[in-house]
Design a protein around this motif. Structure first.
Motif, PDB file in Angstrom:
ATOM      1  N   GLU A  79     -15.399  12.127  -4.864  1.00  0.00           N
ATOM      2  CA  GLU A  79     -14.625  12.653  -3.487  1.00  0.00           C
ATOM      3  C   GLU A  79     -15.385  13.765  -2.804  1.00  0.00           C
ATOM      4  O   GLU A  79     -16.340  14.444  -3.457  1.00  0.00           O
ATOM      5  CB  GLU A  79     -13.406  13.516  -4.159  1.00  0.00           C
ATOM      6  N   SER A  80     -15.275  13.749  -1.413  1.00  0.00           N
ATOM      7  CA  SER A  80     -16.139  14.768  -0.630  1.00  0.00           C
ATOM      8  C   SER A  80     -15.004  15.192   0.567  1.00  0.00           C
ATOM      9  O   SER A  80     -14.714  14.392   1.306  1.00  0.00           O
ATOM     10  CB  SER A  80     -17.396  14.023  -0.037  1.00  0.00           C
ATOM     11  N   VAL A  81     -14.794  16.595   0.598  1.00  0.00           N
ATOM     12  CA  VAL A  81     -14.163  17.083   1.442  1.00  0.00           C
ATOM     13  C   VAL A  81     -14.968  18.037   2.320  1.00  0.00           C
ATOM     14  O   VAL A  81     -15.782  18.972   1.760  1.00  0.00           O
ATOM     15  CB  VAL A  81     -13.008  17.876   0.870  1.00  0.00           C
ATOM     16  N   ALA A  82     -14.764  18.027   3.899  1.00  0.00           N
ATOM     17  CA  ALA A  82     -15.355  18.922   4.698  1.00  0.00           C
ATOM     18  C   ALA A  82     -14.503  20.128   4.858  1.00  0.00           C
ATOM     19  O   ALA A  82     -13.248  19.848   5.392  1.00  0.00           O
ATOM     20  CB  ALA A  82     -15.825  18.146   6.021  1.00  0.00           C
ATOM     21  N   ILE A  83     -14.792  21.201   4.304  1.00  0.00           N
ATOM     22  CA  ILE A  83     -13.988  22.540   4.563  1.00  0.00           C
ATOM     23  C   ILE A  83     -14.039  22.879   6.067  1.00  0.00           C
ATOM     24  O   ILE A  83     -15.155  23.479   6.386  1.00  0.00           O
ATOM     25  CB  ILE A  83     -14.518  23.482   3.571  1.00  0.00           C
ATOM     26  N   ALA A  84     -12.797  23.035   6.659  1.00  0.00           N
ATOM     27  CA  ALA A  84     -12.959  23.227   7.999  1.00  0.00           C
ATOM     28  C   ALA A  84     -11.619  23.868   8.278  1.00  0.00           C
ATOM     29  O   ALA A  84     -10.503  23.401   7.711  1.00  0.00           O
ATOM     30  CB  ALA A  84     -13.173  22.164   8.912  1.00  0.00           C
ATOM     31  N   PRO A  85     -11.391  24.863   9.207  1.00  0.00           N
ATOM     32  CA  PRO A  85      -9.944  25.590   9.431  1.00  0.00           C
ATOM     33  C   PRO A  85      -9.289  24.589  10.349  1.00  0.00           C
ATOM     34  O   PRO A  85     -10.037  24.128  11.140  1.00  0.00           O
ATOM     35  CB  PRO A  85     -10.674  26.798  10.080  1.00  0.00           C
ATOM     36  N   GLU A  86      -7.990  24.797  10.244  1.00  0.00           N
ATOM     37  CA  GLU A  86      -6.992  24.049  11.217  1.00  0.00           C
ATOM     38  C   GLU A  86      -6.682  25.001  12.384  1.00  0.00           C
ATOM     39  O   GLU A  86      -6.139  24.485  13.217  1.00  0.00           O
ATOM     40  CB  GLU A  86      -5.690  23.522  10.327  1.00  0.00           C
ATOM     41  N   ILE A  87      -6.973  26.355  12.456  1.00  0.00           N
ATOM     42  CA  ILE A  87      -6.740  27.233  13.434  1.00  0.00           C
ATOM     43  C   ILE A  87      -8.146  27.897  13.685  1.00  0.00           C
ATOM     44  O   ILE A  87      -8.963  28.010  12.996  1.00  0.00           O
ATOM     45  CB  ILE A  87      -5.807  28.187  12.897  1.00  0.00           C
ATOM     46  N   ALA A  88      -8.127  28.397  14.818  1.00  0.00           N
ATOM     47  CA  ALA A  88      -9.144  29.194  15.439  1.00  0.00           C
ATOM     48  C   ALA A  88      -9.109  30.575  14.833  1.00  0.00           C
ATOM     49  O   ALA A  88      -8.045  31.181  14.624  1.00  0.00           O
ATOM     50  CB  ALA A  88      -9.138  29.321  16.857  1.00  0.00           C
ATOM     51  N   GLY A  89     -10.150  31.285  14.674  1.00  0.00           N
ATOM     52  CA  GLY A  89     -10.162  32.703  14.057  1.00  0.00           C
ATOM     53  C   GLY A  89     -11.783  32.987  13.706  1.00  0.00           C
ATOM     54  O   GLY A  89     -12.731  32.106  13.641  1.00  0.00           O
ATOM     55  N   ARG A  90     -11.981  34.057  13.364  1.00  0.00           N
ATOM     56  CA  ARG A  90     -13.430  34.834  13.071  1.00  0.00           C
ATOM     57  C   ARG A  90     -13.536  34.608  11.535  1.00  0.00           C
ATOM     58  O   ARG A  90     -12.264  35.323  10.929  1.00  0.00           O
ATOM     59  CB  ARG A  90     -13.473  36.175  13.683  1.00  0.00           C
ATOM     60  N   LEU A  91     -14.568  34.252  11.096  1.00  0.00           N
ATOM     61  CA  LEU A  91     -14.659  34.179   9.402  1.00  0.00           C
ATOM     62  C   LEU A  91     -14.934  35.430   9.070  1.00  0.00           C
ATOM     63  O   LEU A  91     -16.014  36.154   9.668  1.00  0.00           O
ATOM     64  CB  LEU A  91     -15.972  33.222   9.312  1.00  0.00           C
ATOM     65  N   MET A  92     -14.138  35.911   8.061  1.00  0.00           N
ATOM     66  CA  MET A  92     -14.269  37.203   7.403  1.00  0.00           C
ATOM     67  C   MET A  92     -14.759  37.354   6.154  1.00  0.00           C
ATOM     68  O   MET A  92     -15.460  38.272   5.748  1.00  0.00           O
ATOM     69  CB  MET A  92     -12.771  37.911   7.687  1.00  0.00           C
ATOM     70  N   LYS A  93     -14.587  36.276   5.209  1.00  0.00           N
ATOM     71  CA  LYS A  93     -14.913  36.212   3.860  1.00  0.00           C
ATOM     72  C   LYS A  93     -15.230  34.525   3.395  1.00  0.00           C
ATOM     73  O   LYS A  93     -14.421  33.867   3.603  1.00  0.00           O
ATOM     74  CB  LYS A  93     -13.897  36.789   3.192  1.00  0.00           C
ATOM     75  N   LEU A  94     -16.308  34.587   2.410  1.00  0.00           N
ATOM     76  CA  LEU A  94     -16.556  33.435   1.964  1.00  0.00           C
ATOM     77  C   LEU A  94     -16.326  33.916   0.385  1.00  0.00           C
ATOM     78  O   LEU A  94     -16.810  34.703  -0.294  1.00  0.00           O
ATOM     79  CB  LEU A  94     -18.033  33.016   2.192  1.00  0.00           C
ATOM     80  N   GLY A  95     -15.667  32.820  -0.216  1.00  0.00           N
ATOM     81  CA  GLY A  95     -15.223  32.940  -1.578  1.00  0.00           C
ATOM     82  C   GLY A  95     -16.201  32.151  -2.418  1.00  0.00           C
ATOM     83  O   GLY A  95     -15.895  31.698  -3.563  1.00  0.00           O
ATOM     84  N   PHE A  96     -17.358  31.899  -2.059  1.00  0.00           N
ATOM     85  CA  PHE A  96     -18.244  31.050  -2.933  1.00  0.00           C
ATOM     86  C   PHE A  96     -19.729  31.258  -2.612  1.00  0.00           C
ATOM     87  O   PHE A  96     -20.025  31.729  -1.561  1.00  0.00           O
ATOM     88  CB  PHE A  96     -18.134  29.390  -2.506  1.00  0.00           C
ATOM     89  N   ARG A  97     -20.693  30.818  -3.452  1.00  0.00           N
ATOM     90  CA  ARG A  97     -22.159  30.917  -2.985  1.00  0.00           C
ATOM     91  C   ARG A  97     -22.382  29.230  -2.964  1.00  0.00           C
ATOM     92  O   ARG A  97     -21.842  28.286  -3.740  1.00  0.00           O
ATOM     93  CB  ARG A  97     -22.961  31.403  -4.242  1.00  0.00           C
ATOM     94  N   GLU A  98     -23.306  28.852  -2.316  1.00  0.00           N
ATOM     95  CA  GLU A  98     -24.038  27.687  -2.155  1.00  0.00           C
ATOM     96  C   GLU A  98     -24.339  27.068  -3.402  1.00  0.00           C
ATOM     97  O   GLU A  98     -24.981  27.805  -4.280  1.00  0.00           O
ATOM     98  CB  GLU A  98     -25.212  27.720  -0.900  1.00  0.00           C
ATOM     99  N   GLY A  99     -23.914  25.977  -3.848  1.00  0.00           N
ATOM    100  CA  GLY A  99     -24.183  25.086  -4.823  1.00  0.00           C
ATOM    101  C   GLY A  99     -23.381  25.465  -6.115  1.00  0.00           C
ATOM    102  O   GLY A  99     -23.617  24.936  -7.221  1.00  0.00           O
ATOM    103  N   ASP A 100     -22.325  26.335  -5.895  1.00  0.00           N
ATOM    104  CA  ASP A 100     -21.314  26.892  -6.970  1.00  0.00           C
ATOM    105  C   ASP A 100     -20.461  25.674  -7.383  1.00  0.00           C
ATOM    106  O   ASP A 100     -19.903  24.852  -6.793  1.00  0.00           O
ATOM    107  CB  ASP A 100     -20.412  27.909  -6.612  1.00  0.00           C
TER     108      ASP A 100
END
Length: 373
Positions: A79-100
């Motif tokens: 399975e492969s999912v592109a994580i993208a917002p459904e609404i417009a807005g400013r990115l405030m926080k990321l809950g992951f580190r790359e490769g986690d």
């Protein structure tokens, strides 16, 4: 002239007679040894019988043999999912580190919610006002002081206010994106503070265990492939390893361009060694014969247009025609002609004929090998 010829002929006859006489005398005096003479008491070589031919012998073995179809394919994520917002807005926080590795439900992306929170509060206030209006209109109608039209208008306004609250709540919830599946996050393409538009990819979440492999086989093999068949996969990244899986889907439509059938299989990948995009060499096991008769390839000899094997019967070798099955590394499957446990000749067949006497000799081991009978 005639007298000369006669004279020469007479001289040649006299010389020949003198030579024979001299050889006889020399033999009697011991000057020349007498030639060999046959003796009636010595047994002939024919009476002694043919000499046994030295050969190496082994036994017919039984082992599993499988028929396989070779194909080329490509590894794909389960399975492969592109994580993208459904609404417009400013990115405030990321809950992951790359490769986690992340679990389903874990927060991945959070947008600015200040405006969305206020919109929800405004909608809730409007809903409260609409509810009060509806209750007053309903009370007036019950006392006979109000009209049904006013009550219906108040009811419609309350319903619209409820919808606006639900919409504001949904928009607020869309500001936070959680992982839909277990998987591994890739490399993000945005940074905190970036203004995101609907559908803009932040990162890709990929599930690698199990992993899929897509491959194609010619349409002529349609009757040989089926869902559930086992496969073996090799990749160039790990040339010494073989990964096993099973076919779980076959495309119902044959590719008209390549006249090929598309198949898809799953391969367990608990250590996550296999990655999507790797080139794969696929072997499909179409049939397994658990008790196949197998002999060393050196035991098979030509017999005209057919193939044959020398079978040991007592102290003689009997030529038996066989029908070959699958060719294996250094071995050959015998489809017809031999039985398990029969003793056969593996070396020395060039000097044999049907019924030739034989003598078993110990095989000579090569360097680093152990001889087994």
């Amino acid at each position: 002239m005639k007298r000369s010829v006669l004279l020469i002929a007479a001289m040649l006859v006299i010389a020949a007679a003198a030579g024979f006489a001299w050889l006889g005398g020399a033999e009697r005096l011991g000057i020349v040894k007498p030639g060999p003479r046959a003796s009636a008491a010595a047994p002939s070589q024919a009476a002694a019988g043919p000499v046994p031919v030295p050969v190496e012998i082994t036994s017919v073995r039984v082992e599993p043999v499988s028929d396989e179809v070779e194909a080329l394919g490509t590894l794909m994520a389960d399975e492969s999912v592109a994580i993208a917002p459904e609404i417009a807005g400013r990115l405030m926080k990321l809950g992951f580190r790359e490769g986690d590795r992340v679990k389903a439900g874990q927060m991945l992306v959070e947008l600015d919610t200040a405006i969305l929170t206020q919109e929800l509060k405004q909608a809730q206030v409007d809903r409260g006002l609409a509810r009060d209006t509806f209750e007053r209109a309903n009370s007036l109608v019950q006392r006979g002081a109000g009209t049904r039209v006013a009550l219906e208008q108040a009811e419609a306004q309350l319903a619209a206010a409820e919808v606006r609250v639900a919409l504001a709540q949904a928009r607020l919830e869309k500001a936070t994106i959680a992982a839909p599946i277990d998987g591994i996050v890739g490399l993000r393409s945005v940074s905190v503070g970036t203004y995101l538009t609907p559908g803009q990819t932040v990162v890709t979440l990929t599930k690698l265990d199990p992993i899929k492999v897509d491959f194609r086989v010619p349409e002529l093999l349609l009757q040989d492939v089926a869902v559930g068949q086992k496969i073996r996969v090799r990749v160039d990244a790990f040339p010494d390893r073989v990964f096993e899986g099973a076919v779980y889907a076959i495309d119902p439509v044959v590719d008209v361009n390549g006249r090929a059938i598309r198949l898809r299989a799953r391969i367990p990948n608990p250590d996550l060694l296999l990655k999507p995009g790797l080139f794969a060499r696929v072997s499909i096991v179409t049939d397994i014969r658990e008790s196949a008769v197998v002999v060393p390839e050196s035991a098979v000899v030509p017999d005209g247009s057919a193939k044959a094997v020398y079978v040991v019967e007592g102290d003689k070798a009997r030529l038996v025609r066989v029908r070959l099955g699958k060719r294996l590394p250094g071995r050959a499957e015998i489809a017809e002609g031999l039985k398990p446990g029969q003793r056969i000749v593996t070396t020395g067949q060039m000097r044999l004929r049907d019924g030739s006497p034989i003598e078993a000799v110990q095989p000579q081991a090569k360097a680093g090998e152990t001889v087994t009978q």
